[in-house]
Every structure is written in structure tokens, then in C-alpha cells.
Write an enzyme that holds these catalytic residues in place. Structure first.
Site, mmCIF file in Angstrom:
data_model
loop_
_atom_site.group_PDB
_atom_site.id
_atom_site.type_symbol
_atom_site.label_atom_id
_atom_site.label_comp_id
_atom_site.label_asym_id
_atom_site.label_seq_id
_atom_site.Cartn_x
_atom_site.Cartn_y
_atom_site.Cartn_z
ATOM 1 C CE LYS A 188 -44.358 10.248 -126.260
ATOM 2 N NZ LYS A 188 -45.226 11.400 -125.945
ATOM 3 C CD GLU A 264 -38.522 5.845 -111.612
ATOM 4 O OE1 GLU A 264 -39.410 5.620 -110.776
ATOM 5 O OE2 GLU A 264 -37.316 5.693 -111.371
ATOM 6 C CB CYS A 298 -46.331 8.186 -109.507
ATOM 7 S SG CYS A 298 -44.856 9.178 -109.209
ATOM 8 C CD GLU A 395 -51.059 5.528 -110.705
ATOM 9 O OE1 GLU A 395 -51.142 5.334 -111.927
ATOM 10 O OE2 GLU A 395 -50.157 6.203 -110.194
HETATM 11 P P1 NAD Z 1 -49.175 7.503 -119.812
HETATM 12 O O1 NAD Z 1 -48.618 6.155 -119.582
HETATM 13 O O2 NAD Z 1 -50.505 7.613 -120.444
HETATM 14 O O3 NAD Z 1 -48.198 8.358 -120.726
HETATM 15 C C1 NAD Z 1 -46.836 8.511 -120.391
HETATM 16 C C2 NAD Z 1 -46.065 8.829 -121.657
HETATM 17 O O4 NAD Z 1 -46.178 7.720 -122.534
HETATM 18 C C3 NAD Z 1 -46.597 10.030 -122.421
HETATM 19 O O5 NAD Z 1 -45.515 10.714 -122.996
HETATM 20 C C4 NAD Z 1 -47.452 9.397 -123.496
HETATM 21 O O6 NAD Z 1 -47.574 10.199 -124.648
HETATM 22 C C5 NAD Z 1 -46.654 8.159 -123.793
HETATM 23 N N1 NAD Z 1 -47.438 7.100 -124.399
HETATM 24 C C6 NAD Z 1 -48.738 6.805 -124.193
HETATM 25 N N2 NAD Z 1 -49.108 5.758 -124.969
HETATM 26 C C7 NAD Z 1 -48.002 5.384 -125.665
HETATM 27 C C8 NAD Z 1 -47.734 4.369 -126.633
HETATM 28 N N3 NAD Z 1 -48.684 3.536 -127.038
HETATM 29 N N4 NAD Z 1 -46.488 4.276 -127.128
HETATM 30 C C9 NAD Z 1 -45.524 5.107 -126.734
HETATM 31 N N5 NAD Z 1 -45.720 6.088 -125.819
HETATM 32 C C10 NAD Z 1 -46.941 6.221 -125.297
HETATM 33 O O7 NAD Z 1 -49.107 8.243 -118.402
HETATM 34 P P2 NAD Z 1 -49.583 9.710 -118.065
HETATM 35 O O8 NAD Z 1 -51.073 9.693 -117.991
HETATM 36 O O9 NAD Z 1 -48.926 10.708 -118.958
HETATM 37 O O10 NAD Z 1 -48.956 9.911 -116.619
HETATM 38 C C11 NAD Z 1 -49.535 9.438 -115.487
HETATM 39 C C12 NAD Z 1 -48.911 8.123 -115.081
HETATM 40 O O11 NAD Z 1 -47.507 8.309 -114.880
HETATM 41 C C13 NAD Z 1 -49.434 7.611 -113.765
HETATM 42 O O12 NAD Z 1 -49.618 6.229 -113.828
HETATM 43 C C14 NAD Z 1 -48.319 7.962 -112.778
HETATM 44 O O13 NAD Z 1 -48.299 7.159 -111.627
HETATM 45 C C15 NAD Z 1 -47.113 7.776 -113.622
HETATM 46 N N6 NAD Z 1 -45.976 8.514 -113.089
HETATM 47 C C16 NAD Z 1 -44.962 7.819 -112.508
HETATM 48 C C17 NAD Z 1 -43.889 8.504 -111.951
HETATM 49 C C18 NAD Z 1 -42.746 7.761 -111.313
HETATM 50 O O14 NAD Z 1 -41.682 8.352 -111.134
HETATM 51 N N7 NAD Z 1 -42.903 6.481 -110.967
HETATM 52 C C19 NAD Z 1 -43.845 9.901 -111.993
HETATM 53 C C20 NAD Z 1 -44.901 10.578 -112.595
HETATM 54 C C21 NAD Z 1 -45.959 9.867 -113.153
#
Ligand code: NAD
Length: 501
Positions: A188, A264, A298, A395
Site C-alpha cells: 500500500k 520504521e 526521517c 520532526e
Molecule cells: P504517515 O505515517 O502519514 O504515512 C505512512 C503510510 O501510512 C502511508 O502509506 C499512509 O497512507 C499510511 N497511513 C496513514 N494513516 C493510516 C491509517 N490510519 N491506517 C493505515 N495506514 C495509514 O507518514 P508519511 O507522512 O507518509 O511519511 C513521513 C513519516 O515517515 C515521517 O515521520 C518519517 O520520519 C517517516 N519515515 C521513516 C523512515 C524510516 O526508515 N524510519 C523512512 C522514511 C520516512
């Protein structure tokens, strides 16, 4: 600040991207017939309308994953490796096209996007090499009565959830080991950036991935897809990359069916410059750690701590380098800073900057969103940031460097560790003893020593505390998709010691 504008839109590229769901090897519309739009963050233009998956489609994808799991899990490792090698080759050959699609939907500069394509493809090559090295163990039971053989098996149908900031690399870092281990998958992607993922799906089919092994469900309503899958009992593994807030929610949902998880999550990286640092090394590492992906990473340096005796020369050189970074449409060659992902991202960055200034911070450059179309924010340097400001505890996810000074090692370690996150920390020093001492005491999963970049396909990526669970990449990456099975095999009866005399 230099502002660059874009060349003509590469519209033809988007026409070639699949816009339907990938369900069990077939491209099809959502059961509801719904679609959602993907928008170019640099212009606000609609790029494409994609099929919008819902609960019915999730169920169909699960059925396909379950049906394919047994046979797929018993394929030869070298055959799975060959698929990954072919996918690596196709991605590499199509670097420019993949990079342009990514820049259009996500905004990052073309140079960064090409770098991500190369990084993403290398996960396929790495895990092709790991696929043929899955090993177990043997030991003799202390009683001598049986052999203890451990073998490793695919954990089963896996749910992979990716963020928008690295749409290709976060996908291949999960798909690569899942294919190598013999797991079927439902992926997804984030709603903001599904086009890179859909292209990746087409590449994997072209590389020979059998029908049913991978389904891709773009959706504007992630909860409707993810929650029923996690609670179904059919999903045996979730690998999630995204925010800590959403990660917590999904851990709760995964608990119901005791789904194994790799998480992650977010970061709040300290970037520490000691007084013995090489200033040029420090400034280069700081720009790398802060500005990669416009700060939407991140691993981005979120809190910069500079020793009080060198803070002014550091800030002078760093600010000069930040000010020279051209801002503009990522498609224009020369752009170093593209748009942020959406209006909410701009609003958040502005709120954090305004809050820091209200608490006494000084704006050295930047500090206000750019007027006009697109979500552009200029490189910004803040000094004298109060430890109590919100910007330290969240962040930033934007091109804003938040700098504080510190007095001594104990002081900076206490402040660096004073966060719920623990993904990565950066240490800039020429003193080896200090480097090892401070690296050892930082509460993080990764340390960049005199460098602003830690990502490497061969390294175990991941955090401690609320930055996540598990590791991706490296030798550990495939473990997340394998479970152990122990076989007890009778041995010939042991000879009693007394029987020897
Ligand atoms: P997000 O948590 O908003 O979304 C991540 C994923 O989760 C997306 O696919 C989104 O559609 C899905 N999602 C959102 N709400 C959901 C729900 N209620 N149920 C199921 N799925 C849901 O994060 P983002 O804004 O897409 O990405 C940025 C974040 O990701 C930052 O916090 C960043 O630090 C983190 N990140 C971490 C790493 C790592 O390896 N640790 C790498 C890249 C990004």
C-alpha cells in the site's frame, strides 16, 4: 536565494504509468469504481487519477496472496534471485524515466530522484544475493539423543506500507527481502506518491514475478484497506515505514491477530559538532544531513548542537552554503531544493519557525514560505533556538536548520537523548576517543560519524525507542521475512560414560 523554473512538463511519462490496482497479477479498477487524484506539488496540477482501493479490493488481494503463498514459498531461491536481478537491471536502464515520475509526484530534484532510483534498485540486487544464502543451524542436544536442526521458512503473506518521501526506496527495501524470502505481498503506497510504486509493479511483472505474489493497492483511505487486512488473520507480517503516530495505531491493530511487525518510524536526529571538528567536514555533513530530500527525511538533522566556542564560524559558513542552494521545480537541472509535499507540510514548517522565533530564536536566512504557486519553502537557518520550543520536540520535515550551542559533552548528550525518538545521530569530531564514547552513549539505532549520510543497502537501517522495531537492509533485512522451524531428529543412542571403564 536563486530560484529556478521548470522546463515543459513530461506529460507522456505519466501516460505510461499504470493507473489501476494490481490485484493478483492483473491490473483492474477498484470494485467501487472510485478514483483519486495525484497532484504535482510544484505546480498544483493534477498528474493522474488512480483507482482508489477499498475494503473489497483488500480482501481480493489477501485471497490472492494466500492462494499464491504455498507454491511461491517453495520456489527455488535462485529463481527468486533471478527475478530480483532482472528487476535491478530494468530499473537501472530506466533510471531517467523513474526519476522524472518521482520528481513530478513528490517534488524532489531530479538529481536526488536519480540517486534514489539507484539506491532503490540496489536493494533488489542486494536481496537477490541474500536469497541464495538463507541458512539455518544445527546443534547436538546436550543429552546426545537428538539433532536440533533449525530451518528458516517464509513468514507468509506480508503487508507492506510505504511513505511518500522515498516512494521507490522504501518499496524496494521491503519488496526485495520479501521476494528473497518467498513471501507473497500486498503493498500500500502513500496516496501522495503512488505513481513510482505503480511503475515498480509493472517492472516486477516484466522481470517475471508470478501472478498473485504482489498486489498493489493505492488508496485515498488507508484505514479502509489496512485495518481489515491486519485484523483478518491472513496477514502474517506487516512492514511499515511512516510516522510514529500512525505506527502506534497500526501496532494496536496488529496485536489482534498477533501479526509480526517491522516498524520504521520517525526520527528527531541530533547533529553534534564538537570544538575539535574540522569545520569544512562539519558544514558539508550538516548540509547533507539537513537538506537531503528538502529535509523531508526521517534521518534529517532535526536538532543541531554546536559547541559554544565555534558556533559563530560554523553558522557563518553553513548559512552561506544554505543560501546558495537553488530553490525551484525539481525538474529543472540545477535545483537543489524542490517543493514540500503539500500545504499541510508548509503550514507545519511555518508554525514551527514562528514558534521558535517567538521563543527567542534568530532567523539567519529564510523563515517565510515563498509566495506563488507550489509548496516552496526557502532554506532557513535559526540560531539560539530555545530547548523548550516545539521545533525541538517534533520532526521539522522541511529545509529548516535549528541550531543551539552547548557547553560540554555531558550537557550535549543529555539534551541529544532527551527525546522519545532514537533513529540516527550525527557526531562531528576529530577525536577518536570522543567519537567512540559519544556514539556509544547516544540512544539511537545509527550513528553518522563525520558524515551526514548513513543510508546504505548493506547496512541495518532502523531505530530504538519510538523510532521503531526491527531492521531493514543489510544481512538482517531478510530475517524480518523468515521464521524459524526446529526439527528434532533422533540421533544414535549416546554411550554412557560408565560404559567406557
Ligand atoms: P504517515 O505515517 O502519514 O504515512 C505512512 C503510510 O501510512 C502511508 O502509506 C499512509 O497512507 C499510511 N497511513 C496513514 N494513516 C493510516 C491509517 N490510519 N491506517 C493505515 N495506514 C495509514 O507518514 P508519511 O507522512 O507518509 O511519511 C513521513 C513519516 O515517515 C515521517 O515521520 C518519517 O520520519 C517517516 N519515515 C521513516 C523512515 C524510516 O526508515 N524510519 C523512512 C522514511 C520516512
Amino acid at each position: 536565494m536563486k530560484v529556478v523554473t521548470a522546463p515543459d512538463k513530461l506529460g507522456g511519462l505519466i501516460d505510461a504509468v499504470p493507473k489501476q490496482l494490481l490485484l493478483g497479477g492483473t491490473w483492474c479498477d477498484a470494485a467501487s469504481g472510485a478514483t483519486f487524484d495525484v497532484v504535482d506539488p510544484a505546480t498544483g496540477d493534477r498528474l493522474a487519477s488512480l483507482a482508489d482501493a477499498g475494503t473489497v479490493d483488500a480482501r481480493a488481494a489477501l485471497d490472492a496472496a494466500i492462494a499464491a503463498q504455498d507454491a511461491w514459498g517453495r520456489t527455488a531461491p535462485e529463481d527468486r534471485a533471478a527475478i530480483l536481478h532482472r528487476a535491478f537491471d530494468i530499473m537501472t536502464a530506466r533510471t531517467d524515466e523513474l526519476a522524472a515520475v518521482m520528481t513530478l509526484e513528490m517534488g524532489k530534484p531530479l538529481g536526488d530522484a536519480r540517486g534514489e532510483v539507484a539506491y532503490a534498485a540496489k536493494f533488489f540486487r542486494w536481496f537477490a544475493e541474500e536469497a541464495v544464502r538463507i541458512s539455518g543451524t544445527h546443534r547436538m542436544a546436550p543429552s546426545g539423543r537428538n539433532h536440533i536442526l533449525t530451518v528458516r521458512e517464509p513468514v507468509g503473506p506480508s503487508l507492506l506500507i510505504t511513505p511518500w518521501n522515498f516512494p521507490l526506496a522504501m518499496g524496494t527495501r521491503k519488496i526485495g527481502p520479501a521476494i528473497a524470502a518467498g513471501c507473497t505481498m500486498i503493498l500500500k503506497p502513500a496516496a501522495q506518491t503512488p505513481l513510482s510504486t505503480m511503475t515498480l509493479g509493472a517492472i516486477l511483472l516484466e522481470a517475471g514475478l508470478p501472478a498473485g505474489v504482489l498486489s498493489i493497492l493505492p488508496t485515498s483511505n488507508p484505514g479502509a484497506v489496512v485495518e481489515p487486512l491486519l485484523r483478518s488473520g491472513g496477514i502474517r507480517k506487516m512492514s511499515f515505514t511512516g510516522s510514529t503516530a500512525v505506527g502506534r495505531l497500526l501496532l494496536e491493530q496488529a496485536a489482534d491477530a498477533v501479526v509480526r511487525t517491522s516498524m520504521e518510524l520517525g526520527g528527531n536526529a541530533p547533529f553534534i559538532v564538537f570544538d575539535d571538528a574540522d569545520l569544512e567536514v562539519a558544514v558539508t555533513a550538516a548540509v547533507d544531513a539537513k537538506m537531503r530530500n528538502m529535509g523531508e527525511a526521517c534521518t534529517a538533522a532535526n536538532r543541531m548542537f554546536v559547541h559554544e566556542t565555534i558556533v559563530e564560524p560554523f553558522v557563518a559558513r553553513f548559512t552561506e552554503r544554505m543560501a546558495a542552494l537553488p530553490v525551484g521545480n525539481g525538474l529543472a537541472e540545477g535545483t537543489a531544493v524542490g517543493p514540500l509535499i503539500d500545504q499541510a507540510a508548509i503550514d507545519k514548517v511555518q508554525r514551527l519557525v514562528d514558534g521558535a522565533v517567538a521563543d527567542g530564536a534568530t532567523v539567519r536566512i529564510g523563515g517565510s514560505r515563498l509566495p506563488g504557486i507550489g509548496h516552496f519553502y526557502p532554506p532557513t537557518v535559526l540560531t539560539d533556538v530555545s530547548p523548550a520550543s516545539e521545533i525541538n520536540g517534533t520532526e521539522i520535515f522541511g529545509p529548516v536548520a535549528s541550531i543551539q550551542s552547548f557547553r560540554d559533552e555531558e550537557d550535549v548528550l543529555r539534551r541529544a537523548n532527551d527525546t522519545e525518538w532514537g533513529l540516527v545521530g550525527y557526531v562531528i569530531t576529530t577525536d577518536l576517543a570522543r567519537a567512540t564514547r559519544v556514539s556509544g552513549r547516544l540512544q539511537v539505532g545509527m550513528v553518522g560519524l563525520n558524515t551526514g549520510v548513513v543510508s546504505d543497502v548493506a547496512a541495518p537501517f532502523g531505530g530504538v525507542k519510538q523510532s521503531g522495531l526491527g531492521r531493514e537492509g543489510g544481512h538482517l533485512g531478510i530475517d524480518e521475512y523468515l521464521s524459524y522451524k526446529y526439527l528434532s531428529i533422533p540421533a544414535s543412542a549416546p554411550v554412557p560414560i560408565g560404559g567406557l571403564s
